[in-house]
Design a protein around this motif. Structure first.
Motif, PDB file in Angstrom:
ATOM      1  N   SER A  18       0.862  -1.175   0.000  1.00 20.07           N
ATOM      2  CA  SER A  18       0.000   0.000   0.000  1.00 20.07           C
ATOM      3  C   SER A  18       0.903   1.230   0.000  1.00 20.07           C
ATOM      4  CB  SER A  18      -0.914   0.003   1.233  1.00 20.07           C
ATOM      5  OG  SER A  18      -0.230   0.539   2.356  1.00 20.07           O
ATOM      6  N   PRO A  19       0.358   2.423  -0.109  1.00 19.71           N
ATOM      7  CA  PRO A  19       1.208   3.610  -0.045  1.00 19.71           C
ATOM      8  C   PRO A  19       1.870   3.803   1.316  1.00 19.71           C
ATOM      9  CG  PRO A  19      -0.908   4.134  -1.033  1.00 19.71           C
ATOM     10  CD  PRO A  19      -1.024   2.760  -0.461  1.00 19.71           C
ATOM     11  N   HIS A  20       1.442   3.035   2.312  1.00 20.67           N
ATOM     12  CA  HIS A  20       1.886   3.260   3.681  1.00 20.67           C
ATOM     13  C   HIS A  20       2.836   2.184   4.203  1.00 20.67           C
ATOM     14  CE1 HIS A  20      -1.429   5.981   3.223  1.00 20.67           C
ATOM     15  NE2 HIS A  20      -2.227   4.954   2.976  1.00 20.67           N
ATOM     16  N   GLY A  21       2.867   1.039   3.538  1.00 16.90           N
ATOM     17  CA  GLY A  21       3.727  -0.053   3.977  1.00 16.90           C
ATOM     18  C   GLY A  21       3.468  -1.300   3.163  1.00 16.90           C
ATOM     19  N   SER A  22       4.118  -2.391   3.565  1.00 18.47           N
ATOM     20  CA  SER A  22       3.919  -3.649   2.838  1.00 18.47           C
ATOM     21  C   SER A  22       4.064  -4.817   3.795  1.00 18.47           C
ATOM     22  CB  SER A  22       4.929  -3.782   1.693  1.00 18.47           C
ATOM     23  OG  SER A  22       6.247  -3.902   2.190  1.00 18.47           O
ATOM     24  N   VAL A  23       3.486  -5.955   3.399  1.00 21.28           N
ATOM     25  CA  VAL A  23       3.607  -7.194   4.158  1.00 21.28           C
ATOM     26  C   VAL A  23       3.908  -8.318   3.183  1.00 21.28           C
ATOM     27  CG1 VAL A  23       2.047  -6.474   6.010  1.00 21.28           C
ATOM     28  CG2 VAL A  23       1.121  -7.694   4.032  1.00 21.28           C
ATOM     29  N   VAL A  24       4.529  -9.365   3.715  1.00 20.03           N
ATOM     30  CA  VAL A  24       4.796 -10.568   2.928  1.00 20.03           C
ATOM     31  C   VAL A  24       4.096 -11.732   3.616  1.00 20.03           C
ATOM     32  CG1 VAL A  24       6.547 -12.148   2.049  1.00 20.03           C
ATOM     33  CG2 VAL A  24       7.005  -9.686   2.107  1.00 20.03           C
TER      34      VAL A  24
END
Length: 692
Positions: free
Chosen positions: A625-631
């Protein structure tokens, strides 16, 4: 000779408070089973309850006080820990004033979390109670009180229709706020029993949850658009004369304004927003309006939206319009055992307003965004006591949280484990497990309000201590011991139960002790409503006075606003999050028993989106997302809508894989203007295979 006994207690790992029978051998917990005599679970236990033994004897448990040093955390004695805490708190009050101390608490799944450090805050002089209230339950309660004066609970026995809206009780085991539903079976069988009795069950949820799977009808709504659906249903009820005209005439204010207000909110209008066909909206409204009695069960899905409070007001209007308030089989006020309250109102020493009170005057606690902004403004140096919570993973905008907490003068955390939040503390104090101290739980039901005791079954492991003893010791060092009616866990329980006339000695192995008579109904005929007008308020003068809309109007979720076309093209999908049945909030993912059942976080992807992104079941994928990421690992399923990815919430502690905190995807710069609730459950995103 082997010492083996079985004792009765209750689970404190989630809000349900199930009854347990615990076998103790030579001072250790050997076995746990469900208590068939307890109304909350009737013998059933979820995996979390079964895993309680793993919890107690986990290798990850904190067993000594820990103080942060330049070289990391160091074990210290309780004498050192309590002296250090009192010294830092005393200096904080002297330099920055009593309002510089903030208490941050989590969801009160046990009353330890509800009550800890409440009296210390009042005696210290700080009104700054913060926590997850803006994300859980309190936005809905605030809205309910504005409409009815008191929040109603679903009365499933005797109903003819159930609508589960924004909730998944088959996944949470929670069918009410504090009410116990025992007449339709336990939490595993309640929906099946209801349907077998001919009760219609509808679930409104963007995701086909465990509850949705068992329902007669799953209504896949576009996330964040529940208010549009509620307004359209109100439109149908009024337009087709499906409302209870006598109840509306005698017990409500603002109906004429509401009638005019919803004329523009037709099912056809709502279809374009919710993606629910207009005919389906009419069907649900007609069935709810013509099937009496009926219940609506709301859930946490409303709280984490930027229009959650107004949405809940509109949902409550549906209950009022159909006359389903406090009638058998509707949404009712069950009896409740009166208890003491913390802090003691006679000993409150507040000299200033709470942080953000002028900004969120209708909300009873500090809203999360206000807390972070206040700390980061650095107008004064703040101290923070975190109890029963993990704000580093719970709140939106993870980086902002870390930055704010780094500005604190002092931070103390009470927990059983070295969580993501505990890693940021100056002092960590080890809490006991559910079997190592006294506690209790109050419940409501048709049969009456009752209490269950959680006795101390074994001695605390290591040097873990109950909050009541810790709090009293710190208060004593600060010269505030005279404000306390308790100094340990047993005294705390006795104090809280004082209005009932009960003590810990009165339970004597009983699963429950009733403290009130059975439920009665239509109490408003005698007591009226607890609103300014003494009636149900469709139109709220109170909201208007505070600059909020007196009637709910639909607005696009703020999480989806302020996007230019180029930026939007980078994030073509919408995202939301879900809780997993095996866990509670951010807890227990380090327990072997539960990890075998649910090893790691998943992200649900619709087959159409998976095909377009060349993702297969089991692939490791990155959600950005524009705010962070997850895996996370991909789960390809039609239980979500095309265009909507669903990430598992609650991961990100030190024992979890990195880049798994789903709340890092959410915006923290927009919020509900009434509650401060951030849109943790709605964000734009994209998804791709990791290292394809």
């Amino acid at each position: 000779m082997e010492d083996k006994i079985e004792m009765r207690t209750i689970c404190g790992l989630c809000h349900t408070g199930c009854g347990m029978l615990v076998t103790i051998e030579n001072g250790k917990i050997a076995a746990i089973r469900g208590d068939k005599e307890h109304p909350a679970n009737q013998g059933a236990l979820c995996p979390k309850g079964v895993a309680s033994i793993d919890l107690i004897y986990s290798k990850d448990r904190l067993l000594k006080p820990m103080r942060k040093t330049k070289g990391g955390f160091k074990e210290i004695s309780w004498q050192e820990a309590l002296d250090f805490a009192a010294d830092r708190l005393g200096n904080l009050r002297e330099k920055s004033g009593p309002g510089a101390l903030i208490r941050f608490a989590g969801a009160p799944v046990s009353y330890d979390g509800r009550d800890s450090f409440m009296q210390l805050m009042a005696s210290f002089g700080s009104p700054n109670f913060a926590g997850v209230a803006h994300l859980c339950h309190v936005p809905r309660i605030t809205a309910m009180k504005s409409v009815f004066g008191s929040p109603p609970e679903p009365d499933y026995a005797g109903t003819k229709m159930i609508i589960f809206w924004g909730t998944n009780p088959m996944g949470s085991t929670r069918y009410g706020n504090y009410a116990v539903e025992g007449e339709l079976g336990n939490f595993r069988s309640m929906i099946q029993t209801a349907r077998a009795k001919g009760i219609k069950v509808i679930t409104i949820d963007p995701v086909k949850s465990e509850t949705g799977e068992l329902s007669d009808m799953w209504v896949p709504i576009e996330p964040g658009t529940d208010l549009a659906l509620a307004l359209a249903m109100i439109h149908v009820l009024i337009e087709e004369d499906l409302y209870d005209s006598e109840f509306v005439k005698n017990w409500t204010v603002g109906f004429n304004e509401l009638q005019e207000h919803v004329k523009r909110y037709t099912p056809e209008w709502a279809e374009g927003i919710t993606h629910i066909p207009a005919d389906t909206i009419r069907q649900i409204a007609r069935e709810y309006g013509s099937t009496r009695p009926a219940v609506l069960r709301d859930g946490n899905g409303f709280d984490m939206q930027t229009n959650g409070a107004q949405t809940m007001r509109a949902v409550m209007f549906l209950i009022a319009l159909t006359g389903n308030y406090d009638r058998p089989g509707g949404n009712v006020l069950f009896p409740w055992a009166r208890q003491s309250f913390l802090p003691d109102f006679r000993k409150i020493k507040f000299s200033e307003k709470r942080i953000g009170e002028d900004r969120f005057p209708l909300f009873p606690e500090i809203a999360g965004p206000t807390l972070l902004d206040e700390i980061l403004a650095e107008k004064r140096r703040y101290g923070l006591i975190v109890t029963h919570s993990n704000p580093a993973l719970i709140m939106a905008n993870t980086e902002k949280i870390k930055k704010a907490f780094s500005k604190l003068e002092f931070m103390m955390v009470l927990d059983m484990f070295p969580t993501a939040t505990a890693q940021m503390a100056d002092l960590i104090l080890p809490s006991p497990s559910l079997f190592e101290s006294y506690g209790y739980r109050a419940y409501s039901s048709r049969q009456g309000g009752f209490i269950s005791l959680k006795p101390k079954l074994i001695e605390p492991l290591g040097d873990s201590r109950h909050f009541a003893k810790i709090e009293y010791e710190i208060a004593s060092r600060l010269g505030m011991a005279g404000d306390y009616a308790f100094s340990n866990d047993e005294e705390w329980v006795n104090y809280m139960l004082k209005p009932t006339g009960l003590t810990v000695n009165d339970f004597d192995g009983k699963p429950v002790v009733y403290a009130t008579g059975p439920a009665d109904y239509y109490k408003y005929l005698k007591d009226e409503f607890g609103t300014p007008s003494k009636k149900v308020e469709f139109y709220s003068d109170t909201y208007a006075k505070h600059g909020q809309e007196p009637l709910p109007s639909y607005k696009e979720p703020l999480a989806l606003t302020d996007w230019d076309p180029q930026a939007r093209a980078q994030y073509p999908l919408k995202g939301t999050t879900r809780k997993q049945y095996e866990y509670v909030h951010t807890k227990f993912r380090n327990l072997d028993y539960l990890k075998k059942l649910y090893p790691g976080p998943l992200v649900m992807v619709h087959p159409d989106d998976a095909s377009a992104c060349r993702i297969q079941e089991g692939d490791m994928v990155r959600v950005q997302s524009p705010h962070g990421s997850v895996v996370m690992k991909a789960k390809v399923s039609d239980h979500t809508k095309p265009g909507l990815v669903v990430a598992d919430f609650g991961w990100g502690n030190p024992w979890d894989a990195s880049q798994t905190n789903a709340n890092s995807l959410a915006r923290g710069d927009v919020w509900d203007p009434i509650s401060g609730g951030t849109p943790n459950r709605l964000f734009y995103c994209n998804i791709r295979r990791e290292n394809p």
